[in-house]
Design an enzyme around this catalytic site. Structure first.
Site, PDB file in Angstrom:
ATOM      1  N   GLY A 373       1.068  -1.267   0.024  1.00 31.58           N
ATOM      2  CA  GLY A 373      -0.062  -0.079   0.154  1.00 31.58           C
ATOM      3  C   GLY A 373       0.646   1.280   0.072  1.00 31.58           C
ATOM      4  N   PRO A 374       0.174   2.279  -0.397  1.00 30.70           N
ATOM      5  CG  PRO A 374      -1.234   3.944  -1.186  1.00 30.70           C
ATOM      6  CD  PRO A 374      -1.089   2.457  -0.320  1.00 30.70           C
ATOM      7  N   PRO A 375       2.508   4.748   0.958  1.00 28.12           N
ATOM      8  CG  PRO A 375       4.304   6.306   0.588  1.00 28.12           C
ATOM      9  CD  PRO A 375       3.014   5.596   0.029  1.00 28.12           C
ATOM     10  CB  VAL A 377      -2.214   3.236   4.126  1.00 28.57           C
ATOM     11  CG1 VAL A 377      -2.445   4.177   3.031  1.00 28.57           C
ATOM     12  CG2 VAL A 377      -1.008   2.237   3.674  1.00 28.57           C
ATOM     13  CE  LYS A 379       3.545  -0.166   3.274  1.00 26.26           C
ATOM     14  NZ  LYS A 379       3.340   1.421   3.073  1.00 26.26           N
ATOM     15  CB  SER A 697      -5.869   1.816 -17.112  1.00 21.94           C
ATOM     16  OG  SER A 697      -5.084   2.984 -16.605  1.00 21.94           O
ATOM     17  CE  LYS A 740      -6.423   3.355 -12.506  1.00 20.35           C
ATOM     18  NZ  LYS A 740      -6.602   2.564 -13.766  1.00 20.35           N
TER      19      LYS A 740
END
Lengths: 796, 137
Positions: A373-375, A377, A379, A697, A740
């Site tokens: 996951g993104p920084p 969040v 983890k 995409s 998104k």
């Protein structure tokens, strides 16, 4: 000068019979001057008689040194006629003589034996020989003799000089022969040799032999001396060291005490058999090694590692599902899916534990959990919560930038400063054999020239192997099977595939505004208040203000910047209170700006689309979702070129080609003039130009932008889209929908066009968000065009 | 005394021929000395305004036993000394050299070989070697 030569050789007049003086242990050579000690009474009488006359005698060596008095048979037959130069009679009656050899004589027969020997003699002078050969052998005798003299310190240097100056090789032979410390028999043999050439050659042999013997002897002596002095030196130094150590109170007792202490620690450390044996071996070596040797320190360090490792120390409590749930909820908001997975994982372990099925070989490979996951969040903090929920220690190493296998597995003990790898180091830090072990940033493992750390990690993470993990430094197996490994990463694309294969991916995709609000309210604010020494009633922030902070000051998937902004808020308030300007502060939405300055981010979408040819796409990045504005322009040009700019990757370029082909082939059905592209160049640009982009995409977005450009109908500003297109206009599903959607929501988008195939992904999106957004699932491009483009403007 | 005059230059054929007995001859063993059988009498060489004088210590040598050879640049004195001792003598020490002797004296400059004279007096042989008067040449 040659004239002189002749009369040098002659002139000696010798009688036919000479008294014979037998000597022991010496051979008198012609021309040689030598001292002689005379002790036998008959010899004394001989000397007394000769002194009255011509003082000439013949000196002959005794064949048999023991014979006294020596008879005719005890003597060699060749001797030297000599003249007595000096005489001195000592008190005890013996006579010291200095005699000079004159010429070689051969005894014919003895005419008198009593009281002393007299014999008739033949003169046997060596013939004078010359020639190149004689000269050459004479020179080598001189050279060898000089070398020989350099090894004989007790022969005066002047002898060497004398040899150099002698011209007559007969004299050279005589001097060298008398100077050599060789056996009398050999000397006699030299005397008896007739030819000078033969004499010299014999001397060469003898000299070479003597030199060789002496050189060898000298070498042996030097070597012996060297070993002796080295041993003595070491002994001396050791004694000194012992004395110093005694003075310092760290003498032998201290040394042994250190070993004893280590042994006690070893006993307590409860080592497995193999490790114990290895440790005992090293301990024995330690006791043998002197404390000053560098080896000592190395062995000691090794043993300290051995005793300090948590071989069998475990803290794992029985896992209580309810308690674990409570702990996870306390620490983290929402993340339902993840929490469920963790609880399942814990339950399985618990069951297995309860039913005694903990032998790894009976269990299929247990996956390693990997949080992606993104920084920001959460983890890492999730890992800490898991440790807390399980009642275990938490250790963590960051693998970012690790590019050496030895960092995982350790260095071999032969290297100075060798250390175990990070795994073992972390376990020692954790002090238990069953911690929750977090491997941060597995996606940022490097590969260097020193092997691949990912390959070493495989062994660590594989439950079938890691019960016998061998660190190269320790060189004994350490059981890692009780450790719970959790990895974290920002993206799975750079995780080495074999590693990824062993992991179960759990995605944390970022938070919505509502979630962030909850997190701020429940966790961040309370923590920051504590960190700044504020009481809860001194600072209150209402929801509107927090939303303001989230919108105006952060744009991120996680909550790190939000945390930082809240910290700034707390700091400012803390100062106000510390300076007694206010007692309590209540932050409302409208005063956020006074604390944090003007907002850094705006909802910018509405402004961006004000003309045809621009469409809003949605992109996925490791740090969360992003909005992507795609610009298209169509203008007259001869070559029908397609220009693509904005650091686009291959897949994205192809996607753009497909978009253009689709628009051209379906021009009519899109309401575009089929000749619109004749003699036109097309340019598609995707800002920001410096950031590399790739992936399929954006196909839908590019097609829409193109269609907008050729039709002159602008795209709706509050609408964003994602999806891959085919040439037939079909829309295919893509990944990263949740990120998104979150990004679109953050940016103030109201309508999202997405492939029908992605509808099931919407389940992941929080209910509140789903209510705020309108989702338009589409199957074909025609639906997109219909939905996205504004009606045609009236053009004049 | 016999004279010989030789018109070529003398050069030392053999060096280190003297028997050198320095200090106690018994002290160092083994001693290695090589010498010609002839002994060398002690001699002085000094210069007068018109001649070089060579004075040789030669007691006990009969005048007719002395050979003098004159080279352009050297003087060589040879001969023998005979030992005569009573038949019932018993030596306790002997240092005087008997037998053949030879003395070579190198001269600093050329001499007039024709005018060389020698006297034997009181055990000394005195040879007078006139210098060549270069102004007369």
């Amino acid at each position: 000068m040659t004239a002189e030569r002749s009369d040098e050789d002659v002139e000696l007049t010798l009688p036919n019979a000479l008294p014979i003086l037998p000597v022991r242990g010496m051979v008198l050579f012609p021309m040689a001057v030598a001292p002689v000690l005379v002790g036998q009474s008959r010899s004394i009488q001989l000397i007394d008689d000769v002194m009255k006359g011509n003082r000439l005698i013949a000196v002959v060596c005794q064949k048999n040194p023991q014979a006294a008095p020596a008879g005719p048979d005890d003597l060699y037959r060749v001797g030297t006629a000599a003249m007595i130069l000096q005489l001195r009679r000592s008190g005890d009656g013996t006579i010291q003589l200095i005699i000079q050899g004159l010429e070689r004589v051969r005894i014919r027969d003895f005419s008198q034996t009593d009281p002393y020997l007299i014999a008739t003699i033949d003169r046997a002078k060596e013939p004078d020989e010359t020639g190149i050969e004689i000269e050459a052998v004479g020179r080598s005798v001189r050279d060898l003799f000089r070398r020989f003299l350099s090894m004989m310190p007790d022969i005066p240097d002047e002898v060497g000089r004398a040899v150099e100056l002698l011209e007559d090789v007969r004299q050279v032979a005589a001097l060298v022969a008398s100077a050599l410390p060789i056996e009398t028999a050999v000397k006699q043999e030299l005397l008896e040799l007739d030819s000078v050439g033969t004499k010299l050659r014999r001397l060469v042999d003898i000299l070479q032999h003597e030199i060789a013997v002496r050189e060898l002897g000298k070498k042996i002596a030097t070597e012996t001396e060297e070993t002796m002095t080295k041993a003595q030196r070491e002994f001396y130094l050791r004694e000194q060291m012992r004395a110093i150590q005694k003075e310092l109170g760290e003498g032998e007792d201290g040394e042994r005490g250190g070993a004893r202490e280590l042994r006690e620690q070893l006993d307590r450390a409860n080592l497995p058999t193999e490790a114990r044996r290895e440790a005992e071996r090293e301990l024995a070596r330690l006791e043998r090694t002197p404390a000053a040797s560098p080896e000592h320190g190395m062995i000691r360090t090794y043993l300290e590692w051995m005793v300090n490792l948590p071989w069998n120390r475990v803290t794992g409590e029985t896992i209580d599902g309810d308690r674990a749930r409570k702990v996870l909820d306390e620490d983290h908001h929402d993340l339902e899916k993840i929490k469920d997975r963790i609880l399942e994982y814990l339950s399985v372990r618990k069951l297995r534990h309860e039913r005694g099925l903990e032998k790894p070989e009976e269990v299929p490979h247990e996956p390693i959990l990997c949080f992606i996951g993104p920084p920001g969040v959460g983890k890492t903090s999730l890992g800490q919560s898991i440790a807390r929920a399980m009642g275990r220690r938490f250790v963590r190493i960051s693998l970012g930038g690790v590019h050496d296998e030895a960092e995982i597995r350790g260095h071999r003990r032969t290297y100075i400063g060798a250390m175990p790898g990070r795994i073992i180091q972390a376990l020692r830090r954790g002090e238990t054999a069953d911690p929750v072990f977090m491997l941060d940033e597995v996606d940022k493992l490097g590969v260097g020239i020193h092997g691949d750390p990912a390959a070493a990690l495989l062994e660590v993470l594989d439950p079938a192997q890691n019960m016998t993990f061998v660190d190269t430094y320790l060189n004994v197996a350490f059981d890692l099977s009780r450790v719970l490994f959790i990895c974290t990463a920002n993206t799975e694309t750079t995780i080495p595939p074999p590693l990824l294969d062993r992991m179960e991916i759990l995605r944390l995709s970022g938070y919505t505004e509502e979630e962030k609000l909850q997190i701020a309210r429940r966790f961040l604010l309370a923590r920051q208040l504590g960190a700044h020494g504020l009481r809860e009633d001194e600072l209150t922030v209402n929801d509107a203000a927090i939303r303001g902070v989230i919108r105006g000051y952060t744009r991120e998937a996680g909550v790190r910047n939000l945390d930082r902004a809240l910290a700034t808020l707390c700091r400012k308030v803390a100062r106000e209170i510390a300076e007694h300007r206010r007692d309590r502060v209540a932050v409302e939405a409208d005063v956020v700006e006074t604390f944090l300055g003007p907002p850094k981010h705006f909802s910018e979408t509405a402004e961006r689309i004000d003309r045809p040819g621009v469409a809003t796409g949605l992109a996925w990045t490791p740090t969360g979702g992003e909005l992507l504005f795609i610009e298209a322009a169509v203008y007259p040009g001869k070559q029908n070129r397609l220009i693509l700019t904005g650091s686009l990757g291959d897949v994205m370029r192809e996607s753009a080609q497909a978009a253009l082909s689709f628009v051209r082939s379906r021009a009519e059905s899109l309401g575009v003039d089929p000749t619109a592209f004749d003699d036109k160049d097309v340019h598609i640009h995707v800002p920001s130009g410096a950031i590399p982009k790739d992936g399929p995409s954006a196909g839908v977005t590019m097609t829409t932008a193109l269609a907008s450009a050729v039709t002159g109908r602008p795209v709706r500003a509050d609408l964003a889209m994602t999806g891959e297109i085919t040439l037939r206009g079909k829309i295919l599903p893509v990944g990263g929908i949740k990120e998104k959607v979150l990004a679109a929501h953050r940016a103030g988008i109201h309508t999202i066009i997405l492939p029908k195939g992605n509808v099931r992904d919407l389940d992941e999106i929080p209910e509140s968000l789903r209510r705020e957004l309108e989702f338009v699932p589409v199957d074909t491009m025609a639906e997109v065009i219909q939905r996205a483009l504004e009606p045609a403007r009236m053009t004049v | 005394m016999r004279y010989r005059r030789i018109s070529y230059r003398f050069s030392e054929v053999m060096t280190g021929t003297r028997v050198r007995l320095l200090g106690d001859p018994w002290a160092v063993l083994p001693r290695m000395v090589i010498a010609r059988p002839q002994w060398r009498p002690a001699a002085d060489l000094y210069e007068m305004p018109d001649a070089f004088i060579v004075k040789v210590e030669l007691p006990g040598v009969s005048e007719d036993q002395i050979d003098i050879t004159v080279y352009e640049d050297a003087l060589v004195v040879e001969g023998a000394r005979h030992c005569e001792s009573p038949g019932n003598a018993r030596y306790h020490g002997a240092e005087i050299r008997y037998g053949p002797f030879r003395l070579e004296v190198a001269l600093p400059s050329a001499i007039d070989r024709d005018r060389v004279t020698a006297r034997y007096e009181g055990g000394f042989l005195c040879a007078s070697l006139p210098k060549i008067d270069r102004s007369r040449l």
